[in-house]
Design a protein around this motif. Structure first.
Motif, mmCIF file in Angstrom:
data_model
loop_
_atom_site.group_PDB
_atom_site.id
_atom_site.type_symbol
_atom_site.label_atom_id
_atom_site.label_comp_id
_atom_site.label_asym_id
_atom_site.label_seq_id
_atom_site.Cartn_x
_atom_site.Cartn_y
_atom_site.Cartn_z
ATOM 1 N N VAL A 164 0.837 -1.199 0.000
ATOM 2 C CA VAL A 164 0.000 0.000 0.000
ATOM 3 C C VAL A 164 0.877 1.257 0.000
ATOM 4 N N ASN A 165 1.874 1.277 0.879
ATOM 5 C CA ASN A 165 2.754 2.454 0.972
ATOM 6 C C ASN A 165 3.510 2.688 -0.332
ATOM 7 N N HIS A 166 3.988 1.604 -0.921
ATOM 8 C CA HIS A 166 4.763 1.751 -2.154
ATOM 9 C C HIS A 166 3.914 2.348 -3.271
ATOM 10 N N VAL A 167 2.688 1.861 -3.397
ATOM 11 C CA VAL A 167 1.823 2.356 -4.474
ATOM 12 C C VAL A 167 1.421 3.812 -4.215
ATOM 13 N N ARG A 168 1.214 4.169 -2.954
ATOM 14 C CA ARG A 168 0.825 5.552 -2.633
ATOM 15 C C ARG A 168 1.963 6.512 -2.935
ATOM 16 N N THR A 169 3.206 6.076 -2.667
ATOM 17 C CA THR A 169 4.334 6.994 -2.918
ATOM 18 C C THR A 169 4.798 6.927 -4.374
ATOM 19 N N ASN A 170 4.428 5.855 -5.087
ATOM 20 C CA ASN A 170 4.807 5.741 -6.506
ATOM 21 C C ASN A 170 3.555 5.478 -7.340
ATOM 22 N N PRO A 171 2.697 6.499 -7.471
ATOM 23 C CA PRO A 171 1.394 6.254 -8.111
ATOM 24 C C PRO A 171 1.486 5.763 -9.560
ATOM 25 N N THR A 172 2.615 5.952 -10.218
ATOM 26 C CA THR A 172 2.699 5.538 -11.628
ATOM 27 C C THR A 172 3.238 4.117 -11.790
ATOM 28 N N VAL A 173 3.542 3.474 -10.666
ATOM 29 C CA VAL A 173 4.119 2.122 -10.741
ATOM 30 C C VAL A 173 3.166 1.157 -11.475
ATOM 31 N N GLY A 174 3.739 0.238 -12.239
ATOM 32 C CA GLY A 174 2.913 -0.719 -12.989
ATOM 33 C C GLY A 174 2.310 -1.770 -12.063
ATOM 34 N N THR A 175 0.988 -1.992 -12.208
ATOM 35 C CA THR A 175 0.309 -2.980 -11.358
ATOM 36 C C THR A 175 0.910 -4.374 -11.517
ATOM 37 N N GLU A 176 1.330 -4.705 -12.752
ATOM 38 C CA GLU A 176 1.945 -6.024 -12.993
ATOM 39 C C GLU A 176 3.185 -6.201 -12.121
ATOM 40 N N ASP A 177 4.013 -5.122 -12.069
ATOM 41 C CA ASP A 177 5.251 -5.220 -11.294
ATOM 42 C C ASP A 177 4.974 -5.330 -9.794
#
Ligand SMILES: [Zn+2]
Lengths: 345, 232
Positions: A231-244
């Motif tokens: 959760v924290n990673h996605v919030r701080t990196n909103p453009t990260v690929g869901t697959e990754d």
């Protein structure tokens, strides 16, 4: 070794009807002699619960009540047998959802009463341990089983039939629960396991280094920190690929599961390592599990996906062994949502 | 034809066996919420008392509610499995009918009410007819106050029966035309179930096991929450 019921031995010819309703699968199966699966019918309610993002107990109980007889009838039909051929009826009495369990237990006791045969109570977790024997009756003891599902994550040492030692378990979320929660957070839907498994195929598992909680520390597990990290990673990196994210999350879970299973096998001198539970259907886990066993010279036992997920063949099998060891269960038996695996001291 | 009746809609577990000679045995226990544990032993006991083998049963009747969801499912699953294993037909009878039948010898309006929890009741109205009772309304779900105002509005002399009426009796106190029947008749009767089922069996008014499901009258909470969300 052979126990008896009303003077009749429990042996290779003993036919057990198994019934399973502990969660969201209504299942019935006919198994002869503890290992010969004549039929195994599973009716999944996944679609009924999907929009709620998890199993809704009242909806599950209602569906079990509608499905229990059609599913049982089909299991008998597919086995080519009549009800009168059944020698015993086994049902899951726990752990699980109480309202769901009671449907299966009530139906099973009524069938046993009407056919005048023994009823046998089966622990769902013990049944998962027995799923392996259905496909490989010659499995060697001592055996370490990694049991991973939406409700449970545990390492069990099986020293012999009915002889278990709990080596480790999750201190918070079950592995399958972590998959569901992360899938929901990533908007991948329910159930989370298959959703993450499939999307992770096109992601890079090394792109994000999520924590491997307690990987070097004992045989217990913890997955709630990993979910928070995602959760924290996605919030701080909103453009990260869901697959990754999915691939990296899955890799972190599998690394921990496999590392602990190997450690357990090594520490307890196990001859074989087996997988069980719904999460055992995960592709990466299956692949890494086989690789680890090959490296460590352990006999790997990987049940088919049908035998890993909830089914009634494993209930009938565990019921047969239990009947042989302990005899029938009295008909005033109920269900216990928190029933524990009876382990050796 | 011998009939086995199973009744688990309230805190009580009941079963009875009977046929054209009337009710041969009836077992009721109300120790509270141990339906699954008590039901099968109660059936065995009723068979013993009636000196009947289960294999002689020709029809399984079951109380389909409304009532406690878990209790109903224990009764319905047990009844369906017995009917399936014995290869006999089934009849489902509502709990509120079973409460009305034993008090049918009254010219008053008979109102039966089962505790629905959460401050509500399942209820229905009946009138005596030759040989039994006739339900005048649908099964309803409402608060004790809803029922009290309906009774008041009807202006009729009322006989009020059931564990729901007992539990919320203060809502009906002081209503001059309403008499609350004492606790002896406050749970659905398995004996009434056998009698009502027998009458229907004579007309061959059977149900198929796959048609018989509990009368829930209330959707699962998750579905209610889902449909009220975003005005869906
Ligand atoms: Zn399971």
């Amino acid at each position: 070794m052979s126990g008896s019921v009303d003077g009749k031995p429990v042996d290779d010819s003993t036919l057990v009807l198994g019934i399973e309703t502990s969660c969201d699968e209504t299942a019935a199966a006919c198994v002869r002699g503890g290992t010969d699966v004549l039929s195994s019918v599973v009716s999944s309610q996944v679609e009924l619960h999907a929009r709620f993002g998890g199993v809704v107990p009242e909806i599950a109980s209602r569906a079990h009540n509608e499905l229990i007889i059609p599913v049982t009838a089909r299991a008998l039909l597919e086995s080519g047998l009549d009800g009168e051929d059944i020698d015993a009826v086994a049902a899951t009495t726990g752990p699980g959802l109480i309202g769901a369990l009671l449907v299966g237990v009530s139906a099973a006791k009524a069938l046993a009463l009407a056919w005048d045969v023994p009823f046998v109570s089966v622990n769902h977790l013990e049944a998962h341990l027995y799923a392996g024997f259905l496909e490989e009756p010659e499995l060697q003891f001592p055996l370490v089983v990694l049991l991973v599902s939406g409700g449970h994550t545990m390492l069990v040492l099986v020293e012999g039939h009915g002889r278990y030692r709990l080596l480790g378990q999750t201190l918070d979320d079950a592995a399958g629960e972590a998959f569901d929660k992360v899938a929901r957070f990533l908007g991948l839907g329910y159930p989370g396991g298959p959703a993450i498994d499939s999307i992770a195929m096109s992601g890079d598992p090394e792109s994000i280094r999520f924590p491997r909680s307690m990987i070097d520390d004992g045989l217990d597990f913890s997955f709630s920190g990993l979910k928070t990290a995602v959760v924290n990673h996605v919030r701080t990196n909103p453009t990260v690929g869901t697959e990754d994210v999915a691939a990296s999350f899955q890799a972190a879970v599998v690394d921990v599961l496999v590392a602990k299973a190997r450690r357990a096998a090594r520490q307890h001198g196990a001859a074989a390592l087996a997988l069980g539970g719904g999460v055992a259907a995960n592709s990466l886990l299956r692949e890494q599990f086989l690789g680890a066993c090959a490296e460590d010279g352990l006999h790997a036992f990987l049940p088919s996906r049908e035998m890993c997920t909830d089914n009634a063949a494993m209930i009938a099998s565990a019921g047969w062994y239990r009947l042989q060891r302990e005899g029938p269960t009295p008909l005033d038996c109920g269900a216990d949502p928190n029933q524990r695996l009876t382990v050796l001291p | 034809m011998l009939i086995l009746g199973i009744e688990t809609a309230t805190m009580q577990v009941g079963c009875a066996i009977g046929g054209h000679e009337g009710v041969l045995a009836s077992v009721h226990s109300a120790k509270g919420k141990r339906h699954a544990e008590q039901l099968v032993p109660s059936i065995e006991f009723a068979c013993e008392q009636a000196r009947v083998e289960l294999s002689e049963i020709g029809l399984v009747a079951v109380d389909v509610g409304p009532g406690l969801f878990t209790g109903l499912r224990v009764g319905v699953a047990t009844a369906k499995a017995l009917a399936f294993a014995l290869r006999v037909p089934m009849i489902g009878v509502p709990s509120l009918d079973l409460l009305a039948f034993p008090v049918r010898f009254s010219n008053r309006l008979i109102v039966t009410a089962v505790d629905a929890r959460r401050g509500e009741l399942y209820y229905a109205c009946y009138r005596q007819v030759p040989g039994g009772v006739q339900r005048l309304t649908d099964h309803q779900l409402g608060s004790p106050d809803d029922l009290a105002s309906e009774l008041l509005a009807s202006g009729e002399e009322v006989l009020l029966v059931g564990d729901g009426a007992q539990r919320y009796q203060e809502a009906f106190e002081g209503m001059a035309k309403v008499e609350l029947v004492d606790t002896g008749n406050s749970h659905p009767s398995a004996a009434a179930l056998v009698e009502l089922a027998h009458a229907r069996a004579l007309r061959e008014d059977f149900g198929r096991p796959d048609e018989i499901e509990p009368l829930y009258l209330r959707r699962p909470d998750a579905e209610i929450n889902w449909s009220t969300r975003d005005g869906r």
